[in-house]
Write a protein that holds these residues in place. Structure first.
Motif, mmCIF file in Angstrom:
data_model
loop_
_atom_site.group_PDB
_atom_site.id
_atom_site.type_symbol
_atom_site.label_atom_id
_atom_site.label_comp_id
_atom_site.label_asym_id
_atom_site.label_seq_id
_atom_site.Cartn_x
_atom_site.Cartn_y
_atom_site.Cartn_z
ATOM 1 N N ASP A 127 5.013 -6.280 -0.735
ATOM 2 C CA ASP A 127 3.874 -5.296 -1.138
ATOM 3 C C ASP A 127 3.166 -5.378 0.258
ATOM 4 O O ASP A 127 2.823 -6.588 0.592
ATOM 5 C CB ASP A 127 3.155 -5.834 -2.169
ATOM 6 C CG ASP A 127 1.831 -4.710 -2.252
ATOM 7 O OD1 ASP A 127 1.359 -4.224 -1.309
ATOM 8 O OD2 ASP A 127 1.128 -4.927 -3.431
ATOM 9 N N LEU A 137 0.455 -4.520 1.293
ATOM 10 C CA LEU A 137 -0.989 -5.240 1.234
ATOM 11 C C LEU A 137 -1.041 -6.624 0.997
ATOM 12 O O LEU A 137 -2.051 -7.219 1.188
ATOM 13 C CB LEU A 137 -1.666 -4.438 0.306
ATOM 14 C CG LEU A 137 -1.971 -2.856 0.647
ATOM 15 C CD1 LEU A 137 -3.042 -2.344 -0.469
ATOM 16 C CD2 LEU A 137 -2.842 -2.661 1.926
ATOM 17 N N LYS A 138 0.080 -7.127 0.352
ATOM 18 C CA LYS A 138 0.214 -8.620 0.210
ATOM 19 C C LYS A 138 1.370 -9.584 0.871
ATOM 20 O O LYS A 138 1.419 -10.443 0.671
ATOM 21 C CB LYS A 138 0.440 -8.814 -1.202
ATOM 22 C CG LYS A 138 -0.676 -8.093 -2.085
ATOM 23 C CD LYS A 138 -0.347 -8.196 -3.615
ATOM 24 C CE LYS A 138 -1.509 -7.544 -4.647
ATOM 25 N NZ LYS A 138 -0.909 -7.500 -5.797
ATOM 26 N N ASP A 167 2.713 -12.006 3.209
ATOM 27 C CA ASP A 167 2.242 -13.213 3.501
ATOM 28 C C ASP A 167 2.327 -13.520 5.078
ATOM 29 O O ASP A 167 3.415 -13.471 5.799
ATOM 30 C CB ASP A 167 3.330 -14.205 3.095
ATOM 31 C CG ASP A 167 3.087 -15.628 2.836
ATOM 32 O OD1 ASP A 167 1.690 -15.728 3.265
ATOM 33 O OD2 ASP A 167 3.629 -16.661 2.618
ATOM 34 N N PRO A 218 -3.990 -13.030 7.627
ATOM 35 C CA PRO A 218 -3.726 -11.476 7.292
ATOM 36 C C PRO A 218 -4.955 -10.712 7.825
ATOM 37 O O PRO A 218 -6.043 -11.178 7.932
ATOM 38 C CB PRO A 218 -3.978 -11.633 5.492
ATOM 39 C CG PRO A 218 -3.834 -13.008 5.242
ATOM 40 C CD PRO A 218 -4.375 -13.799 6.563
ATOM 41 N N SER A 262 -7.689 -5.348 4.648
ATOM 42 C CA SER A 262 -7.146 -4.265 3.921
ATOM 43 C C SER A 262 -7.401 -3.072 4.364
ATOM 44 O O SER A 262 -6.728 -2.266 4.412
ATOM 45 C CB SER A 262 -7.705 -4.624 2.455
ATOM 46 O OG SER A 262 -8.965 -4.327 2.354
ATOM 47 N N LYS A 299 -2.824 2.432 -3.481
ATOM 48 C CA LYS A 299 -1.798 1.449 -4.087
ATOM 49 C C LYS A 299 -0.279 1.939 -4.097
ATOM 50 O O LYS A 299 0.374 1.235 -3.960
ATOM 51 C CB LYS A 299 -2.067 1.455 -5.377
ATOM 52 C CG LYS A 299 -3.765 0.840 -5.784
ATOM 53 C CD LYS A 299 -3.467 -0.724 -5.740
ATOM 54 C CE LYS A 299 -4.631 -1.613 -5.879
ATOM 55 N NZ LYS A 299 -4.726 -2.716 -5.672
ATOM 56 N N SER A 348 1.353 1.513 -0.673
ATOM 57 C CA SER A 348 1.608 0.271 -0.119
ATOM 58 C C SER A 348 2.837 -0.344 -0.834
ATOM 59 O O SER A 348 3.203 -1.414 -0.391
ATOM 60 C CB SER A 348 0.528 -0.687 -0.448
ATOM 61 O OG SER A 348 0.328 -1.056 -1.804
ATOM 62 N N GLY A 376 2.858 -1.252 -3.746
ATOM 63 C CA GLY A 376 2.511 -2.163 -4.863
ATOM 64 C C GLY A 376 2.311 -1.392 -6.231
ATOM 65 O O GLY A 376 2.134 -0.176 -6.088
ATOM 66 N N SER A 434 0.808 -0.076 -9.817
ATOM 67 C CA SER A 434 -0.722 -0.134 -10.177
ATOM 68 C C SER A 434 -0.811 1.143 -11.297
ATOM 69 O O SER A 434 -0.004 2.181 -11.045
ATOM 70 C CB SER A 434 -1.824 0.458 -9.035
ATOM 71 O OG SER A 434 -2.953 0.431 -9.572
#
Length: 700
Positions: A382, A384-385, A387, A391, A394, A648, A651, A653, A655
Motif C-alpha cells: 500500500d 501510503l504504508k 515501509d 516515511p 501523507s 484511498k 494508493s 489500500g 477502504s
C-alpha cells in the motif's frame, strides 16, 4: 592503500557478512569503505555467484570511485570494474564490480525485481539519505526475505544512525570502523559574515599568505558561487607580491563539471604549489581529495525543497547540519593535523544547526518514486504504508498519486496503466515520460524527444537563463529562435533543430552563447532516448532520428497537445484581475511567468488563457519556468478528472468508506467572461496557515 583502517577489520567484516544477510558498516571519513569493501568481497569469492553492486547517490562519485578501484586492481575501467549512471554505461559482460547511482539500480529492478544478477548490494553513503537510497532501503528489507538465491546487503555510511538502521532491518549487526584522522583545530568566527563568499575569499588569502603548505578546501553552496569565488581567488592571488608566498592553482568541484575537469582535482599539484579546491557539499563524504590541510566552511548548503500543498519547488540556501559540519571539518585531517575555519560562531553550531540533514524523501516530489513502486506490481504494498526508514508525509504521497492519476499513469483504482508501465521504463520524470507517450500517438515523437533531451540537460543551456543574468536580460538573444510565440518548449525544439541543420557545429553554439558541453550532452541523451523508445515499441515507433526537415505549424501544435497531456498536473489558467496565473487542481497558488520565458502576449498584451509549465519555483515570488501555451479542447479532459479524487483507492489500500477529497477546479471559460473569481478569504487563510506549518516543520 595498505594503511587504510578498514583493512585491519577485513576478517571481522567478512565473517559478519558471511553469517548475516544485512550488515551496517559505519566507516568514518578516511576509512576506505567506498573503495575497499567491494575488493574484499571480490577476493573472498562473492563475484563467482554474481556481481557486486555499489550504489552512490552522486554521478561524480560513481565514476571517480570506480576509476580508483579499477586502478587499484590493475584492470581497464569498463571491464572487470565498471560504472553505470543515467545515460552512460561503462560495463561489460566481464564486469564483476559495478558502481552505479541509486537511481540506476532502481531502474534495473523494474526488469528484474529480485536483482538476481547481484550477489552483493552495497548501499554506500547512505547517510546522505537521497530519495532513491531510502526507497532502496525499503526494497532491500523486502528482498532479503523473498529472494530465492542468496543475497548480501551492506549499508555503509560515515555518520548514519547505525542503531536506527539496525532496528529497521530486524536488529542486524552494526560494525564501526574508525577513520584515519589527525587532529583538526576548529576556528570559529566571532559573528556571521554579511557575505560568506567575501569571508571565504579573505580567509583563503590569509591562509595562503600565513600558513604552511597544504591544500585548501572551500565549501560553497552551488555552481554560481563556486565560479564567482574561483575568479575572485585567481585575481587576488595574481595581485600578491611575487615571491611572497608559494604558487597556487584554483580548481572548482561540482556535479556539472566535465570528467576531464573532475580528474584535475584528484591529480597531485605541481611542486611547491598550493591547491585551492572550491566545492559543493559533494566533497563532504562522496569524494575524498588528498592533500587537504585547511577547510573553510561557509556553514551553508543549497537544498531543493518541494512543498506538496503548493506543488512548488524552491532552491534554498539553508544552514548545514552538525553532521555535515563535522564531515567538512574531518576533510582537513586526512594527511596531517589540519585546521577548519567555520565562518559562523560556535553558538550557531551548538544551538542552531540541526543534528542531521532532513532526508530527501521528506522534501521532494514523490511522483517518480510512487510510479516506480506501482510498476513493481507488489500486491502487498500500500503506497501510503510502504515501509521506509523515515516515511514522508501523507500529503506528499497523496500529491504524488494525484499527479500520476492526472497523467494517466494510474487509473481511478490506483492500478498502474499500460501507459504508466511504459513511463516507468524511461529514465525521465513522469511529465516528460507521459509527453513522449502522447507524442507517439500524435505523430510528433521526434520533436518530443528533442524537448525531453533539452529539459534533461544537467546545466543551464541558454544565455540569459542563469540566476546571475535573470535580472539583466528578460529574453533570449534575438538571433536565437523565439518559440514562434508558443513558449519555451517550442523554442528549445527550434534551437536544437537549428543546431542540427548546422551539422552540430560547435562554433554555432559558441556564436549564440549556448553551453557547448550541455548541447553535446543533449545530443547524446536524445540518441539514447530514441534507442529506448525503439526498444519499448519493438522498433515500430516513428522516431525519425535521421530525418532533417523544417518543422511545420502542425508539428508545433501536435507537440503542444502532447505537452498538455504530459503536464496535466502542471496546468495554469490566466487570472485577468490578478495579472497572473492560477495553478491547477487543489493548488490555488497565484503565479507569474518567469521573466526568462519567451511566451508571447497577443496584440492587446494578453497572455494565453491556458499554459502548462515544466516547473514551479519560488524565488523572489512564485514563478512558472519553461512555459507552453495550450488550447481549451485539450484542457477539458483534465478538468473532468479534477472533479473528485479518492486517495484511498489511488494508493492501493482497501477502504469501505467513500471519503473523497474535493479539489479546486480551474474554471471553464464562459463566452463573455473577462474576470475570474479569486479564491475566497477563508481558502487563502487556510492555505497560508498550511504553508506556515510546513515552514516550521522544515526548520525543526
Amino acid at each position: 592503500m595498505a594503511n587504510l583502517p578498514i583493512l585491519q577489520f577485513e576478517e571481522k567484516i567478512l565473517d559478519t557478512v558471511e553469517r548475516n544477510p544485512v550488515v551496517v558498516i559505519i566507516g568514518e571519513t578516511g576509512s576506505g569503505k567506498s573503495t575497499q569493501l567491494s575488493q574484499m568481497l571480490h577476493k573472498r569469492g562473492y563475484t563467482k555467484s554474481g556481481i557486486i553492486a555499489v550504489t552512490q547517490p552522486r554521478r561524480v562519485a560513481a565514476v571517480s570511485v570506480s576509476r580508483r578501484v579499477a586502478q587499484e586492481l590493475g584492470v581497464r575501467l569498463g571491464e572487470e570494474v565498471g560504472y553505470a549512471i543515467r545515460f552512460e554505461d561503462r560495463t561489460s559482460e566481464k564486469t564483476r564490480i559495478k558502481y552505479l547511482t541509486d537511481g540506476v539500480l532502481l531502474r534495473e529492478s523494474l526488469t528484474n525485481p529480485e536483482l538476481n544478477q547481484y550477489s552483493v548490494i552495497i548501499l554506500d553513503e547512505a547517510h546522505e539519505r537521497s530519495l532513491n537510497t531510502d526507497i532502496l532501503l525499503g526494497l532491500m528489507k523486502r528482498l532479503v526475505k523473498i529472494r530465492t538465491s542468496n543475497l548480501k546487503v551492506l549499508i555503509t555510511s560515515a555518520t548514519l544512525d547505525g542503531e536506527k538502521v539496525s532496528r529497521f532491518f530486524s536488529n542486524c549487526p552494526v560494525l564501526n570502523v574508525p577513520g584515519k584522522l589527525f587532529p583538526v583545530e576548529i576556528l570559529y568566527s566571532t559573528e556571521r559574515p554579511s557575505s560568506y563568499l567575501e569571508a571565504s575569499l579573505k580567509t583563503a588569502i590569509d591562509i595562503h599568505v600565513r600558513e604552511p603548505e597544504g591544500d585548501v578546501l572551500i565549501f560553497m553552496t552551488g555552481q554560481d558561487d563556486i565560479e564567482k569565488l574561483v575568479l575572485k581567488l585567481e585575481e587576488r592571488i595574481q595581485r600578491l607580491e611575487e615571491g611572497s608566498c608559494m604558487d597556487a592553482i584554483v580548481l572548482p568541484l561540482h556535479g556539472s563539471l566535465p570528467p576531464e575537469m573532475q580528474v584535475r582535482v584528484f591529480s597531485p599539484p605541481p611542486l611547491n604549489c598550493r591547491r585551492f579546491i572550491v566545492a559543493t557539499n559533494i566533497a563532504e563524504t562522496s569524494l575524498t581529495v588528498d592533500g587537504v590541510v585547511y577547510v573553510i566552511d561557509s556553514g551553508y548548503v543549497k537544498q531543493r525543497q518541494y512543498n506538496p500543498s503548493t506543488g512548488m519547488y524552491s532552491l534554498d540556501v539553508v544552514q548545514i547540519s552538525r553532521v555535515q559540519a563535522d564531515q567538512r571539518a574531518g576533510r582537513a585531517g586526512r594527511t596531517r593535523p589540519g585546521k577548519c575555519y567555520r565562518l559562523y560562531p560556535s553558538m550557531v553550531y551548538h544551538d542552531e544547526l540541526l543534528d542531521a540533514t532532513v532526508p530527501e524523501i521528506q522534501r521532494s516530489s514523490l511522483a517518480g518514486s510512487v510510479l516506480y513502486l506501482k510498476s513493481l506490481d507488489l500486491t502487498d504494498i500500500d503506497i501510503l504504508k510502504f515501509d521506509l526508514l523515515d516515511p514522508p508525509s501523507s500529503e506528499s504521497l497523496e500529491d504524488a498519486l494525484k499527479q500520476l492519476y492526472l497523467i494517466d499513469a494510474i487509473d481511478e483504482n490506483g492500478s498502474i496503466t499500460r501507459v504508466g508501465r511504459t513511463m516507468a521504463e524511461l529514465p525521465l520524470e513522469p511529465s516528460l515520460s507521459r509527453t513522449l507517450m502522447e507524442a507517439n500517438e500524435c505523430g510528433c515523437l521526434s520533436q518530443a524527444l528533442t524537448v525531453a533531451a533539452m529539459l534533461s540537460a544537467e546545466t543551464t543551456l541558454l544565455p540569459g537563463r542563469s540566476k546571475s543574468n535573470e535580472k539583466k536580460r528578460k529574453h533570449a538573444p534575438s538571433e536565437l529562435p523565439d518559440g514562434s510565440g508558443w513558449g519555451d518548449h517550442i523554442q528549445l525544439l527550434q534551437i536544437y533543430e537549428h543546431w542540427d541543420q548546422t551539422d552540430y557545429d560547435i562554433d554555432w553554439c559558441k556564436d549564440n552563447s549556448l553551453q557547448v558541453r550541455g548541447m553535446m550532452f543533449v545530443k547524446d541523451v536524445r540518441k539514447q532516448l530514441c534507442q529506448i523508445m525503439q526498444k519499448i515499441g519493438n522498433g515500430s515507433l516513428d522516431v525519425r532520428t535521421n530525418e532533417r526537415r523544417k518543422e511545420s505549424r502542425q508539428d508545433y501544435r501536435n507537440l503542444r497537445k502532447a505537452l498538455c497531456v504530459g503536464y496535466a498536473n502542471q496546468l495554469a489558467e490566466r487570472m485577468i484581475r490578478h495579472n497572473g496565473y492560477r495553478t491547477s487542481g487543489f493548488k490555488s497558488q497565484l503565479v507569474q511567468v518567469h521573466p526568462s520565458s519567451v511566451l508571447r502576449a497577443d496584440e492587446e498584451g494578453m497572455l494565453p488563457n491556458y499554459v502548462v509549465y515544466h516547473e514551479l519555483i519560488a524565488t523572489s515570488r512564485p514563478y512558472m519556468r519553461n512555459v507552453c501555451t495550450v488550447e481549451m479542447p485539450w484542457v477539458a479532459p483534465i478538468l473532468k478528472k479534477l472533479e473528485k479524487l479518492n486517495i484511498k483507492k489511488l494508493s492501493g489500500g482497501s477502504s469501505h468508506s467513500e471519503e473523497r477529497i474535493e479539489v479546486e477546479n480551474i474554471n471553464l471559460p464562459k463566452k463573455e467572461v473577462d474576470v475570474a473569481v479569486p479564491t475566497d478569504d477563508r481558502d487563502s487563510r487556510v492555505q497560508a496557515a498550511r504553508e506556515r506549518f510546513l515552514a516550521r516543520k522544515a526548520n525543526r
